[in-house]
Scaffold this active site. Structure first.
Site: not given
Ligand SMILES: *[C@@H]1O[C@H](CO)[C@@H](O)[C@H](O)[C@H]1NC(C)=O
Ligand SMILES: *[C@@H]1O[C@H](CO)[C@@H](O)[C@H](O)[C@H]1NC(C)=O
Ligand SMILES: *[C@@H]1O[C@H](CO)[C@@H](O)[C@H](O)[C@H]1NC(C)=O
Length: 532
Positions: A265, A371, A373, A401
């Site tokens: 990130e 990533e 969550c 996706n």
């Protein structure tokens, strides 16, 4: 498969015989879930040292029949049933056409993240319960993950901030570099056990959150900051060497990596509120130049030259801009294999102008979710034990996706505690597996099963194929995607996240029609053999 083998009607005896055998032998897909109701329509499967639900290896049904695995809000977990393909459709409504000759992206796989928090939680269980947890994710009696992401040194899901070179200031030769106890005592021993019980080849991805204090502008190992200086200088050369040392040290423990990302990130870290969050900010131009001048050549000249470089590792709102800046530059692109993406802004940023635009510009570079969550929004519960909706969110995102050229999906922490930690900046979130060490139990949440509907059935090397839908009458709000596995087997995943049952059919020209109903609040994976 032999092309001479044509589909024949299962015949008057073959199919009944097989269905009869299934009944006698039992159509169980493994040991059943031991449910615990934890709230309104909320349920987890409870595992401990002596018991955990399992899912047998997928056994292929005979030609002309299909296997269906179903999980649902009302308590089914990978429930296996079989049916016969019909030779013609018997009803109107939603119909899918499966075409294995139209190929899209090749699938890399599915997995989770081996953070310090995950390792701490797993290690707090008894060895027997640990083993059942690892088997649930990685073995043939589990959901057979093949991807694992590891933070290089700390992430926020650690108990404290650290890098691998905190003892000697200005240690440009990395003479004080050493792995942390979190690696040597927790993560690496667990990785060896994971490797021993995985049948599929594992692909590991490493990403740094932060760098040693002496390389960073704020002179701290944590908090907002960036590398000192600019690409090509002593700071950046040292930072590139740090990646290689990490790979070396893990290689000494027999652990090799498939890929690295230059930074977790690099953009979002600018906006993160928590003061001590471990970060390193990079603009795409800075990441490009670091790759061209430092990381790319260092990797290429090392024994780790096969390790793939995944750029970006941040929210899709930055695409395709980041890809244009880095992959659009051939000096950088020569070192790059793919683009990593995190899901945190997906609910407000559509996939077409981001993922699909990137794919259309650079179809030779893979898109991989690195990533995701639940429970990350400040107003949400962190752990929402037993939430079916959190499983739905995973499946909706994965299906969207995958249908937008993404090749795989890596979940965040493999396991968290009942609070959603540990996390040294209190950035607690949810996980598919929640550990209650005091009771020596762990809870497999709906998210675990939603992920399994993909990871178990769509192995690496599968290709997404055309699955077109037609809706003549009725409600058609299902989400779905079709795949062709390397062994020639067809797979279709169908999600019904609505409130009513939806009937539909799937046609496969060479085999026949599946007619079925996706019950309200359910996910199903269909598997069948084809005559090629
Ligand atoms: C573990 O779970 C099984 C199945 O629910 C149960 O029968 C057993 O008593 C549990 N063991 C312990 C130690 O709680
Ligand atoms: C590494 O793997 C090799 C081959 O599988 C094995 O012989 C060796 O003992 C392993 N070394 C360690 C440190 O585990
Ligand atoms: C790539 O970027 C660098 C700047 O770091 C620039 O000097 C170079 O001309 C670019 N190369 C291409 C092919 O665009």
């Amino acid at each position: 498969m032999a092309s001479a083998m044509r589909w024949v009607d299962p015949g008057p005896w073959l199919l009944p015989l097989w269905l009869f055998l299934q009944m006698v032998v039992g159509a169980r897909a493994g040991f059943p879930c031991v449910p615990r109701v934890v709230g309104h329509k909320a349920m987890v499967c409870v595992c401990n040292a002596t018991y955990c639900d399992t899912l047998d290896p997928v056994s292929l049904p005979p030609l002309g029949t299909f296997a269906k695995y179903e999980s649902s809000q009302d308590g089914r977990r990978f429930e296996l049933s079989q049916g016969a393909m019909r030779s013609r459709p018997t009803r109107a409504g939603l119909s899918y056409s499966y075409n294995p000759f139209v190929h899209y992206q090749t699938i890399k796989g599915f997995g989770g993240s081996h953070t310090d928090a995950a390792a701490i939680n797993i290690m707090r269980l008894s060895p027997e319960a640990q083993d059942r947890l690892l088997r649930s994710y990685f073995s043939e009696e589990g959901i057979e993950y093949n991807l694992l992401r590891l933070p290089m040194a700390c992430s926020d899901f650690s108990t404290h901030a650290y890098s691998y070179d905190d003892k000697c200031p200005n240690d440009y030769d990395l003479t004080c570099f050493s792995l942390a106890p979190e690696d040597t005592k927790l993560r690496i021993p667990l990785l060896h056990r994971i490797q021993a019980l995985s049948k599929r080849p594992l692909s590991l991805v490493a990403s740094p959150w932060t760098a040693p204090a002496w390389l960073r502008t704020n002179n701290l190992v944590m908090g907002k900051g960036r590398l000192k200086g600019a690409a090509g200088d002593r700071y950046h050369k040292t930072w590139a060497s740090y990646f290689l040392r990490f790979l070396d040290e893990y290689a000494k423990k027999n652990i090799t990596f498939w890929a690295i990302t230059p930074q977790n990130e690099p953009v979002l870290s600018v906006y993160i509120a928590q003061k001590n969050f471990p970060t390193n900010q990079f603009t795409p131009e800075e990441q490009r130049d670091f790759i061209i001048q430092d990381l790319g050549p260092a990797l290429a000249a090392s024994s780790h030259k096969k390790v793939q470089l995944i750029i970006h590792d941040d929210q899709r709102v930055n695409l395709p801009y980041w890809a244009k800046v880095i992959i659009g530059n051939s000096s950088a692109a020569q070192y790059v294999s793919g683009v990593g993406i995190h899901w945190y802004l997906d609910s407000v940023i559509p996939p077409e102008p981001t993922l699909e635009a990137t794919y259309l510009l650079y179809p030779d570079f893979f898109l991989l979710y690195t990533e995701s969550c639940n429970g990350f929004r400040s107003w949400e519960p962190k752990v929402d034990l037993g939430s079916w909706e959190r499983g739905n969110r995973y499946s909706r995102n994965i299906l969207t996706n995958l249908n937008s050229f993404v090749t795989g999906w890596i979940d965040w922490n493999l396991a968290l505690d009942t609070e959603g930690g540990p996390n040294f900046v209190q950035n607690y979130v949810d996980s598919p597996i929640i550990v209650d060490a005091f009771r020596d139990e762990f809870y497999k949440q709906p998210m675990f099963y939603h992920l399994g509907h993909f990871s178990k059935f769509i192995p690496e090397g599968s290709v997404r194929v055309a699955l077109t839908s037609q809706c003549r009458i009725g409600i058609c709000q299902l989400q779905s995607a079709g795949f062709l596995r390397p062994d020639g087997v067809a797979v279709v995943v169908v999600l019904n996240d609505g409130f009513c049952d939806i009937a539909f059919s799937i046609s496969d020209d060479q085999v026949g029609y599946i007619e079925d109903t996706a019950r309200a609040a359910s996910i199903q994976t269909y598997v069948w053999q084809r005559s090629w």
